[in-house]
Design a protein around this motif. Structure first.
Motif, PDB file in Angstrom:
ATOM      1  N   MET A   1       0.880  -1.107  -0.038  1.00  0.00           N
ATOM      2  CA  MET A   1      -0.101   0.080  -0.071  1.00  0.00           C
ATOM      3  C   MET A   1       0.844   1.213  -0.058  1.00  0.00           C
ATOM      4  N   HIS A   2       0.667   2.294  -0.961  1.00  0.00           N
ATOM      5  CA  HIS A   2       1.434   3.296  -1.086  1.00  0.00           C
ATOM      6  C   HIS A   2       1.298   4.423   0.132  1.00  0.00           C
ATOM      7  N   LYS A   3       2.356   5.141   0.502  1.00  0.00           N
ATOM      8  CA  LYS A   3       2.241   6.121   1.543  1.00  0.00           C
ATOM      9  C   LYS A   3       1.587   7.487   1.294  1.00  0.00           C
ATOM     10  N   LYS A   4       0.577   7.981   1.859  1.00  0.00           N
ATOM     11  CA  LYS A   4      -0.071   9.107   1.264  1.00  0.00           C
ATOM     12  C   LYS A   4       0.834  10.409   1.794  1.00  0.00           C
ATOM     13  N   VAL A   5       0.878  11.276   0.542  1.00  0.00           N
ATOM     14  CA  VAL A   5       1.432  12.622   0.923  1.00  0.00           C
ATOM     15  C   VAL A   5       0.402  13.748   0.556  1.00  0.00           C
ATOM     16  N   ILE A   6       0.244  14.676   1.544  1.00  0.00           N
ATOM     17  CA  ILE A   6      -0.513  15.849   1.109  1.00  0.00           C
ATOM     18  C   ILE A   6       0.503  16.850   0.890  1.00  0.00           C
ATOM     19  N   VAL A   7       0.120  17.787  -0.256  1.00  0.00           N
ATOM     20  CA  VAL A   7       0.999  18.975  -0.516  1.00  0.00           C
ATOM     21  C   VAL A   7       0.240  20.201  -0.663  1.00  0.00           C
ATOM     22  N   PHE A   8       0.604  21.042   0.208  1.00  0.00           N
ATOM     23  CA  PHE A   8      -0.174  22.410   0.008  1.00  0.00           C
ATOM     24  C   PHE A   8       0.609  23.426  -0.835  1.00  0.00           C
ATOM     25  N   GLY A   9      -0.167  24.116  -1.662  1.00  0.00           N
ATOM     26  CA  GLY A   9       0.634  25.243  -2.355  1.00  0.00           C
ATOM     27  C   GLY A   9      -0.219  25.815  -3.718  1.00  0.00           C
ATOM     28  N   GLY A  10       0.640  26.478  -4.625  1.00  0.00           N
ATOM     29  CA  GLY A  10      -0.071  26.786  -5.800  1.00  0.00           C
ATOM     30  C   GLY A  10       1.074  27.084  -6.756  1.00  0.00           C
ATOM     31  N   GLY A  11       0.546  27.495  -8.108  1.00  0.00           N
ATOM     32  CA  GLY A  11       1.560  28.027  -9.060  1.00  0.00           C
ATOM     33  C   GLY A  11       2.367  27.230  -9.555  1.00  0.00           C
ATOM     34  N   THR A  12       3.444  27.693 -10.228  1.00  0.00           N
ATOM     35  CA  THR A  12       4.546  26.725 -10.867  1.00  0.00           C
ATOM     36  C   THR A  12       5.270  26.258 -10.179  1.00  0.00           C
ATOM     37  N   GLY A  13       5.436  26.549  -8.818  1.00  0.00           N
ATOM     38  CA  GLY A  13       6.347  25.893  -7.908  1.00  0.00           C
ATOM     39  C   GLY A  13       5.714  24.479  -7.355  1.00  0.00           C
ATOM     40  N   LEU A  14       4.466  24.457  -6.983  1.00  0.00           N
ATOM     41  CA  LEU A  14       3.809  23.318  -6.740  1.00  0.00           C
ATOM     42  C   LEU A  14       3.852  22.017  -7.939  1.00  0.00           C
ATOM     43  N   SER A  15       3.518  22.938  -8.969  1.00  0.00           N
ATOM     44  CA  SER A  15       3.497  22.006 -10.342  1.00  0.00           C
ATOM     45  C   SER A  15       4.883  21.369 -10.705  1.00  0.00           C
ATOM     46  N   ALA A  16       6.076  22.095 -10.176  1.00  0.00           N
ATOM     47  CA  ALA A  16       7.267  21.471 -10.558  1.00  0.00           C
ATOM     48  C   ALA A  16       7.474  20.219  -9.594  1.00  0.00           C
ATOM     49  N   LEU A  17       7.057  20.665  -8.321  1.00  0.00           N
ATOM     50  CA  LEU A  17       7.170  19.392  -7.340  1.00  0.00           C
ATOM     51  C   LEU A  17       6.613  18.297  -7.730  1.00  0.00           C
ATOM     52  N   LEU A  18       5.425  18.415  -8.200  1.00  0.00           N
ATOM     53  CA  LEU A  18       4.301  17.234  -8.172  1.00  0.00           C
ATOM     54  C   LEU A  18       4.905  16.400  -9.529  1.00  0.00           C
ATOM     55  N   SER A  19       5.132  17.049 -10.538  1.00  0.00           N
ATOM     56  CA  SER A  19       5.723  16.500 -11.874  1.00  0.00           C
ATOM     57  C   SER A  19       6.766  15.466 -11.384  1.00  0.00           C
ATOM     58  N   GLY A  20       7.737  15.856 -10.476  1.00  0.00           N
ATOM     59  CA  GLY A  20       8.483  14.573 -10.135  1.00  0.00           C
ATOM     60  C   GLY A  20       8.138  13.701  -9.267  1.00  0.00           C
ATOM     61  N   LEU A  21       7.245  14.245  -8.265  1.00  0.00           N
ATOM     62  CA  LEU A  21       6.715  13.379  -7.077  1.00  0.00           C
ATOM     63  C   LEU A  21       6.055  12.179  -7.842  1.00  0.00           C
ATOM     64  N   LYS A  22       5.264  12.522  -8.821  1.00  0.00           N
ATOM     65  CA  LYS A  22       4.021  11.659  -9.419  1.00  0.00           C
ATOM     66  C   LYS A  22       4.841  10.295  -9.793  1.00  0.00           C
ATOM     67  N   GLU A  23       6.320  10.439 -10.079  1.00  0.00           N
ATOM     68  CA  GLU A  23       6.796   9.362 -10.598  1.00  0.00           C
ATOM     69  C   GLU A  23       7.452   8.166  -9.590  1.00  0.00           C
ATOM     70  N   TYR A  24       7.111   8.401  -8.283  1.00  0.00           N
ATOM     71  CA  TYR A  24       7.193   7.764  -7.388  1.00  0.00           C
ATOM     72  C   TYR A  24       6.056   7.043  -6.617  1.00  0.00           C
ATOM     73  N   PRO A  25       6.365   5.842  -6.083  1.00  0.00           N
ATOM     74  CA  PRO A  25       5.157   4.941  -5.516  1.00  0.00           C
ATOM     75  C   PRO A  25       4.427   5.681  -4.184  1.00  0.00           C
ATOM     76  N   VAL A  26       3.838   6.537  -4.356  1.00  0.00           N
ATOM     77  CA  VAL A  26       3.134   7.317  -3.314  1.00  0.00           C
ATOM     78  C   VAL A  26       1.685   7.954  -3.793  1.00  0.00           C
ATOM     79  N   ASP A  27       0.802   8.119  -2.990  1.00  0.00           N
ATOM     80  CA  ASP A  27      -0.393   8.570  -3.215  1.00  0.00           C
ATOM     81  C   ASP A  27      -0.464   9.981  -2.886  1.00  0.00           C
TER      82      ASP A  27
END
Length: 315
Positions: free
Chosen positions: A1-27
Motif C-alpha cells: 500500500m502506497h504512503k499518502k502525501v498531502i501537498v499544499f501550495g499553488g502556481g508553478t512551484g507546486l506543479s514542478a514538485l508534483l511533476s517529479g513526485l508523481k513518478e514515485y510510488p506514493v498517493d
C-alpha cells in the motif's frame, strides 16, 4: 500500500514538485489555493462568481499522464482581440465543468478523469475568497494580485471572508503519512492554505510530520533578503501547536552569470542559516537541487521526489 502525501501550495512551484513526485510510488493529494484574482482566473472569477481555477489547471496538467501535446493544448493561452484573449484552454474547460456541476471539487474530479490523473487535486475551499494583506507601514491591500504588486513589507495576510475548508482536505490531512508545504510564492501561494482556521486545527491533530521545501530565490516585494530560517519562521507564525519539522533547501553552487540575471529582477539566492534553523527545532535536509537552464534556475523535480519518498521510508 502506497504512503499518502498531502501537498499544499499553488502556481508553478507546486506543479514542478508534483511533476517529479508523481513518478514515485506514493498517493498524492494536492491542495490548491483559490484566491488568485489576476489574469485569466481573475476575469473568470468576476464573470462567473467562482473560485480561481488557474493554479488548479497547472497542477492537473502536471499530474496528468496523457500525451504531451494534449498537455500543451490545455496550457495554450489565446492571443486575440476578442474576449478569449489571455485565457488558457484548461481554465475554460474547468469553468465549463464548474458551471455544469455547480461544485469545484466535482469539476476537478471530472477533469482528472478526462486527463488520466491518478492522484487527487482539491481546492482549499469552494468559496469565492479575497486575499488581503496588512503592510508594516499600516496599509491594507485587498486582492491577491494587488498584494503581489504592492511594494513594501508584509506584516500579515488574511482573508476578507472566513474560509469554509472542504471536508476532503481535512480528511486528507488526517490520513497523510507526510504533510508537505511546497516551494512557491510564500505569501500568495502557500500561506493562503495555512491561514484557514480548520486547516490549522487539523494540522494540530495530524500524526504526520510537516516538511517545507524552501524556495531557491527570494521574491521581490514579498521575501526580500529572506533566509531559509526566515521562511520557516513566517510559516510557523501562522501555525498553532504544530510547527515545521523538517525543511529541504538547496545548496547548489550557481554561476555568476545566472545570479546576475536574477539580480536584475531584485532576486537573490535564499541562504541557509544553520543556527536559526536549529533554533526553530527544525531538521535541515540540504541537497544539490537546482539545474541551470539558459540563465534560469529550476528545481530538479525527480530529485525532490526522491527526497520526499526517502524521508517517508526512513521515518
Amino acid at each position: 500500500m502506497h504512503k499518502k502525501v498531502i501537498v499544499f501550495g499553488g502556481g508553478t512551484g507546486l506543479s514542478a514538485l508534483l511533476s517529479g513526485l508523481k513518478e514515485y510510488p506514493v498517493d498524492i493529494t494536492a491542495v490548491i489555493t483559490v484566491s488568485d484574482n489576476g489574469a485569466s482566473s481573475g476575469k473568470l472569477r468576476k464573470e462567473f462568481v467562482m473560485p480561481a481555477v488557474g493554479d488548479i489547471r497547472k497542477v492537473i496538467t502536471a499530474l496528468s499522464s496523457i500525451n504531451p501535446k494534449i498537455k500543451e493544448m490545455l496550457e495554450y493561452r489565446f492571443e486575440t482581440n476578442s474576449d478569449l484573449n489571455g485565457h488558457p484552454v484548461g481554465n475554460l474547460i474547468l469553468t465549463a465543468l464548474y458551471k455544469i456541476t455547480g461544485n469545484l471539487e466535482e469539476a476537478i474530479s471530472l477533469q482528472e478523469e478526462l486527463l488520466d490523473v491518478r492522484h487527487k487535486v482539491l481546492p482549499i475551499s469552494e468559496d469565492n475568497l479575497t486575499l488581503c494583506a496588512e503592510m508594516t507601514d499600516g496599509r491594507k491591500v485587498e486582492g491577491e494580485s494587488e498584494v503581489t504588486e504592492t511594494c513594501g513589507k508584509i506584516k500579515r495576510i488574511y482573508y476578507k471572508e472566513e474560509p469554509h475548508v472542504t471536508k476532503s482536505v481535512i480528511k486528507a490531512i488526517k490520513e497523510a503519512d507526510l504533510i508537505i508545504f511546497s516551494m512557491g510564492s510564500l505569501y500568495t501561494s502557500l500561506l493562503p492554505n495555512i491561514i484557514c482556521r480548520d486547516v490549522v486545527k487539523a494540522l494540530n491533530d495530524a500524526k504526520a510530520e510537516i516538511m517545507y521545501i524552501c524556495n531557491a530565490v527570494t521574491e521581490c516585494g514579498e521575501t526580500d533578503g529572506f533566509t531559509v530560517g526566515d521562511h520557516v519562521e513566517v510559516i510557523n507564525k501562522y501555525l498553532d501547536k504544530r510547527k515545521v519539522d523538517v525543511v529541504v533547501a538547496s545548496n547548489t553552487k550557481i554561476s555568476e552569470k545566472t545570479l546576475k540575471n536574477y539580480e536584475k529582477e531584485n532576486k537573490s539566492l535564499v541562504k541557509i542559516d544553520y543556527d536559526k534553523i536549529a533554533s526553530l527545532n527544525c531538521k535541515l535536509i540540504e541537497k544539490d537541487l537546482i539545474n541551470e537552464e539558459k540563465g534560469m534556475m529550476r528545481h530538479d523535480s525527480l530529485h525532490l521526489g526522491s527526497i520526499v519518498v526517502s524521508y517517508i521510508m526512513d521515518n
